[in-house]
Design a protein around this motif. Structure first.
Motif, PDB file in Angstrom:
ATOM      1  N   ASN A 173       0.823  -1.214   0.000  1.00 61.98           N
ATOM      2  CA  ASN A 173       0.000   0.000   0.000  1.00 61.98           C
ATOM      3  C   ASN A 173       0.858   1.265   0.000  1.00 61.98           C
ATOM      4  OD1 ASN A 173       0.889   0.347   2.628  1.00 61.98           O
ATOM      5  ND2 ASN A 173      -1.090  -0.059   3.581  1.00 61.98           N
ATOM      6  N   ALA A 174       0.203   2.399   0.093  1.00 63.41           N
ATOM      7  CA  ALA A 174       0.903   3.678  -0.033  1.00 63.41           C
ATOM      8  C   ALA A 174       1.864   3.960   1.113  1.00 63.41           C
ATOM      9  CB  ALA A 174      -0.119   4.820  -0.143  1.00 63.41           C
ATOM     10  N   LYS A 227      -8.191  18.345   9.906  1.00 65.95           N
ATOM     11  CA  LYS A 227      -7.246  19.440  10.126  1.00 65.95           C
ATOM     12  C   LYS A 227      -5.800  18.939  10.096  1.00 65.95           C
ATOM     13  CE  LYS A 227     -10.289  22.495  12.793  1.00 65.95           C
ATOM     14  NZ  LYS A 227     -10.485  23.199  14.078  1.00 65.95           N
ATOM     15  N   LYS A 228      -5.569  17.801  10.723  1.00 63.33           N
ATOM     16  CA  LYS A 228      -4.214  17.236  10.722  1.00 63.33           C
ATOM     17  C   LYS A 228      -3.806  16.853   9.311  1.00 63.33           C
ATOM     18  CE  LYS A 228      -1.392  13.575  12.782  1.00 63.33           C
ATOM     19  NZ  LYS A 228      -1.360  12.403  13.714  1.00 63.33           N
ATOM     20  N   LEU A 229      -4.745  16.273   8.545  1.00 66.49           N
ATOM     21  CA  LEU A 229      -4.452  15.885   7.169  1.00 66.49           C
ATOM     22  C   LEU A 229      -4.134  17.113   6.315  1.00 66.49           C
ATOM     23  CD1 LEU A 229      -4.364  13.713   4.961  1.00 66.49           C
ATOM     24  CD2 LEU A 229      -6.825  14.019   4.665  1.00 66.49           C
ATOM     25  N   ALA A 230      -4.911  18.177   6.473  1.00 68.13           N
ATOM     26  CA  ALA A 230      -4.673  19.397   5.692  1.00 68.13           C
ATOM     27  C   ALA A 230      -3.302  19.986   6.003  1.00 68.13           C
ATOM     28  CB  ALA A 230      -5.770  20.412   5.985  1.00 68.13           C
ATOM     29  N   ARG A 231      -2.922  19.955   7.290  1.00 67.99           N
ATOM     30  CA  ARG A 231      -1.620  20.494   7.693  1.00 67.99           C
ATOM     31  C   ARG A 231      -0.480  19.697   7.052  1.00 67.99           C
ATOM     32  NH1 ARG A 231      -2.611  20.424  12.620  1.00 67.99           N
ATOM     33  NH2 ARG A 231      -1.641  18.462  13.233  1.00 67.99           N
ATOM     34  N   GLU A 232      -0.597  18.374   7.077  1.00 74.88           N
ATOM     35  CA  GLU A 232       0.461  17.537   6.505  1.00 74.88           C
ATOM     36  C   GLU A 232       0.485  17.630   4.986  1.00 74.88           C
ATOM     37  OE1 GLU A 232       2.688  16.296   8.331  1.00 74.88           O
ATOM     38  OE2 GLU A 232       1.679  16.719  10.232  1.00 74.88           O
ATOM     39  N   GLN A 233      -0.664  17.835   4.363  1.00 76.26           N
ATOM     40  CA  GLN A 233      -0.699  17.989   2.907  1.00 76.26           C
ATOM     41  C   GLN A 233      -0.063  19.304   2.475  1.00 76.26           C
ATOM     42  OE1 GLN A 233      -4.919  17.288   2.225  1.00 76.26           O
ATOM     43  NE2 GLN A 233      -4.477  15.316   1.262  1.00 76.26           N
ATOM     44  N   ARG A 234      -0.207  20.334   3.297  1.00 80.69           N
ATOM     45  CA  ARG A 234       0.467  21.602   2.980  1.00 80.69           C
ATOM     46  C   ARG A 234       1.983  21.423   3.052  1.00 80.69           C
ATOM     47  NH1 ARG A 234      -3.935  23.885   5.949  1.00 80.69           N
ATOM     48  NH2 ARG A 234      -2.708  23.924   7.882  1.00 80.69           N
ATOM     49  N   LYS A 235       2.453  20.673   4.040  1.00 82.27           N
ATOM     50  CA  LYS A 235       3.888  20.388   4.132  1.00 82.27           C
ATOM     51  C   LYS A 235       4.359  19.626   2.897  1.00 82.27           C
ATOM     52  CE  LYS A 235       4.218  20.090   9.197  1.00 82.27           C
ATOM     53  NZ  LYS A 235       4.550  19.182  10.337  1.00 82.27           N
ATOM     54  N   LYS A 260       5.224  12.195   2.064  1.00 83.08           N
ATOM     55  CA  LYS A 260       4.175  11.520   1.298  1.00 83.08           C
ATOM     56  C   LYS A 260       3.664  10.288   2.048  1.00 83.08           C
ATOM     57  CE  LYS A 260       3.283   9.600  -3.296  1.00 83.08           C
ATOM     58  NZ  LYS A 260       3.887   9.247  -4.611  1.00 83.08           N
ATOM     59  N   ARG A 261       4.585   9.538   2.641  1.00 83.65           N
ATOM     60  CA  ARG A 261       4.183   8.366   3.438  1.00 83.65           C
ATOM     61  C   ARG A 261       3.420   8.788   4.691  1.00 83.65           C
ATOM     62  NH1 ARG A 261       9.229   6.491   1.614  1.00 83.65           N
ATOM     63  NH2 ARG A 261      10.275   7.268   3.481  1.00 83.65           N
ATOM     64  N   LYS A 262       3.798   9.933   5.267  1.00 80.80           N
ATOM     65  CA  LYS A 262       3.105  10.428   6.453  1.00 80.80           C
ATOM     66  C   LYS A 262       1.651  10.772   6.133  1.00 80.80           C
ATOM     67  CE  LYS A 262       3.954  13.477  10.406  1.00 80.80           C
ATOM     68  NZ  LYS A 262       4.881  14.487  10.977  1.00 80.80           N
ATOM     69  N   VAL A 263       1.439  11.421   4.989  1.00 87.53           N
ATOM     70  CA  VAL A 263       0.074  11.728   4.550  1.00 87.53           C
ATOM     71  C   VAL A 263      -0.700  10.439   4.278  1.00 87.53           C
ATOM     72  CG1 VAL A 263      -1.293  12.754   2.689  1.00 87.53           C
ATOM     73  CG2 VAL A 263       0.671  13.990   3.615  1.00 87.53           C
ATOM     74  N   ALA A 264      -0.039   9.471   3.661  1.00 90.47           N
ATOM     75  CA  ALA A 264      -0.685   8.191   3.356  1.00 90.47           C
ATOM     76  C   ALA A 264      -1.107   7.458   4.631  1.00 90.47           C
ATOM     77  CB  ALA A 264       0.247   7.312   2.528  1.00 90.47           C
ATOM     78  N   ARG A 265      -0.304   7.588   5.687  1.00 94.71           N
ATOM     79  CA  ARG A 265      -0.650   6.921   6.955  1.00 94.71           C
ATOM     80  C   ARG A 265      -1.920   7.515   7.564  1.00 94.71           C
ATOM     81  NH1 ARG A 265       5.057   6.547   7.725  1.00 94.71           N
ATOM     82  NH2 ARG A 265       5.130   8.531   8.831  1.00 94.71           N
ATOM     83  N   ILE A 266      -2.113   8.823   7.388  1.00 94.47           N
ATOM     84  CA  ILE A 266      -3.339   9.450   7.902  1.00 94.47           C
ATOM     85  C   ILE A 266      -4.558   8.940   7.126  1.00 94.47           C
ATOM     86  CG2 ILE A 266      -4.563  11.630   8.266  1.00 94.47           C
ATOM     87  CD1 ILE A 266      -1.840  12.988   8.556  1.00 94.47           C
ATOM     88  N   HIS A 267      -4.424   8.887   5.802  1.00 89.18           N
ATOM     89  CA  HIS A 267      -5.514   8.341   4.984  1.00 89.18           C
ATOM     90  C   HIS A 267      -5.804   6.887   5.372  1.00 89.18           C
ATOM     91  CE1 HIS A 267      -6.452  11.523   2.145  1.00 89.18           C
ATOM     92  NE2 HIS A 267      -5.162  11.763   1.953  1.00 89.18           N
ATOM     93  N   GLU A 268      -4.744   6.130   5.629  1.00 86.73           N
ATOM     94  CA  GLU A 268      -4.907   4.725   6.013  1.00 86.73           C
ATOM     95  C   GLU A 268      -5.645   4.604   7.346  1.00 86.73           C
ATOM     96  OE1 GLU A 268      -1.917   0.931   6.084  1.00 86.73           O
ATOM     97  OE2 GLU A 268      -1.353   2.639   7.330  1.00 86.73           O
ATOM     98  N   LYS A 269      -5.304   5.468   8.282  1.00 89.10           N
ATOM     99  CA  LYS A 269      -5.968   5.433   9.586  1.00 89.10           C
ATOM    100  C   LYS A 269      -7.458   5.745   9.450  1.00 89.10           C
ATOM    101  CE  LYS A 269      -5.579   7.272  14.296  1.00 89.10           C
ATOM    102  NZ  LYS A 269      -4.793   8.157  15.210  1.00 89.10           N
TER     103      LYS A 269
END
Length: 410
Positions: A173-174, A227-235, A260-269
């Protein structure tokens, strides 16, 4: 609630059906390399024959077939010896998936098959486990699973696999994690009959409200981490711009890939929390009720409303209804789909009067102008769905068996 008269659901023995088991696997470095090679070869074979298929169709007006592609594969292996390094059944499954894609195109279920990209963060391939006669005892020992070419792979053995294993799909996965999904043929016996029917009204304020007033809250899985996802996507966007300004390929930009993996982990959660919730709710409803009335929703059309599209996507009604249907099929229960034209929210469950003012979503409680009954919008809709499901089931039973339906006890 009990049924008086005809028992509408027959007593059945275990029905042979297909069931999936998903586990996380922990391959070694050498096994990861082999998985990457297999993913690449399976993708190459799929794309190669997809191009051939389209060329043949444009030239002759008729495409290829699975048999024709399968016959051409051995000679292709002779020309490209690196295809021999990976599991041969994985390449055959790529051809099966391609043929299935065209079959779905011709029956207008899906669009035209698309070329697979190596840049897709999710990659998978399917293989057989030592033929169709294989059983779990021969391929699973403790916390190790035997897979073709990979041999013994450590995995999280969280539940017992029952039945005959037909195939296995290995997925990366991502987030870089590896999983295996085992397709198993097994006999699933029906659950005990409860003599209960229920209507299920889904919504956004509450996820689901049953006709017996059971309420399942909407946990808003996406909103809780939005909100956490938006913050990490801006990074992630900033690191992309930095990499581009330095003329570094994104595949080689370590900071970008790490983010990119950090953002993917949020989506996965978010996805894991939602799936766990849907499984728990659907299983509980199927266990407690024999007949389940649900509404037919055009979710894609509903998502055209820009104010509600995000909330509708978050609740995953389509996935929930799909779970209800296949679990009911497994366990000898009945899911009845009520027509989308049925005004479940507007009808008074007491006298049947249609109150069109209830079309407005803001009206949560209302009084019937005909009989004076007070209604909670969602509970009333659930009651109407329940009764309509009973009516549909009764009419279909009479039509197919000739037996008179004596009705449900109130």
């Amino acid at each position: 609630m009990t049924f008086s008269g005809y028992k509408y659901l027959e007593e059945v023995n275990g029905v042979s059906t297909h069931k999936g088991y998903k586990f996380r696997i922990y391959p070694t470095k050498e096994q990861e390399v082999l998985i990457a090679k297999t993913l690449g070869c399976a993708r190459f074979v799929f794309n190669h024959f997809l191009a051939k298929w389209d060329e043949t169709y444009q030239a002759s007006g008729a495409g290829l077939s699975y048999g024709a592609c399968s016959d051409a594969l051995p000679s292709m292996k002779e020309e490209l010896s690196w295809l021999k390094e990976v599991d041969s059944t994985a390449l055959q499954w790529s051809l099966k998936h391609l043929a299935d894609g065209y079959e779905r195109l011709f029956t207008k279920q899906n669009g035209h098959p698309r070329f697979k990209s190596k840049r897709n963060p999710v990659q998978s391939y399917t293989t057989n486990i030592q033929g169709r006669s294989q059983n779990p005892e021969m391929s699973i020992v403790g916390e190790r699973l035997k897979l073709p070419k990979l041999k013994w792979v450590r995995f999280a053995n969280s539940r017992r696999v029952e039945g005959r294993i037909l195939s296995a799909t290995i997925r990366r996965n991502a987030t870089g994690k590896y999983f295996v999904s085992l397709k198993v043929e097994q006999d699933i016996g029906p659950l005990p009959q409860t003599g209960s029917s229920v209507g299920v009204d889904v919504g956004l304020k509450h996820f689901a409200i049953l006709s017996d007033r059971t309420v399942y809250p909407n946990d808003r899985h996406f909103k809780s981490l939005e909100k956490k996802l938006a913050r990490e996507q801006r990074k992630l966007s900033r690191r992309r711009l930095i990499a581009m300004s330095k003329k570094v390929k994104l595949s080689e930009a370590k900071n970008y890939q790490k983010q990119k993996r950090k953002v993917a982990r949020i989506h996965e959660k978010i996805a894991n929390k939602r799936e766990d919730f849907l499984h728990k709710v659907s299983t509980e409803i199927v266990k407690n009720h024999d007949v389940i009335g649900i509404e037919t929703l055009q979710v894609k059309d509903m998502q055209q409303n820009r104010q509600l599209s995000k909330a509708i996507a978050d609740v995953s009604w389509s996935a929930f209804f799909r779970m209800l249907e296949y679990k009911a099929d497994w366990y000898g229960k009945q899911v009845v789909k009520v027509s989308r034209s049925f005004a479940s929210s507007q009808l008074c469950s007491g006298c049947g009067h249609q109150h069109k003012d209830v079309k407005h979503l803001g009206l949560r409680k209302w009084t019937c102008p005909n009989c004076g009954a007070h209604h909670d919008r969602d509970v009333n809709a659930g009651l109407n769905l329940k009764r309509e499901a009973e009516r549909i089931l009764a009419s279909s039973t009479v039509g197919t068996t000739g037996l008179a339906w004596s009705g449900f006890g109130r």
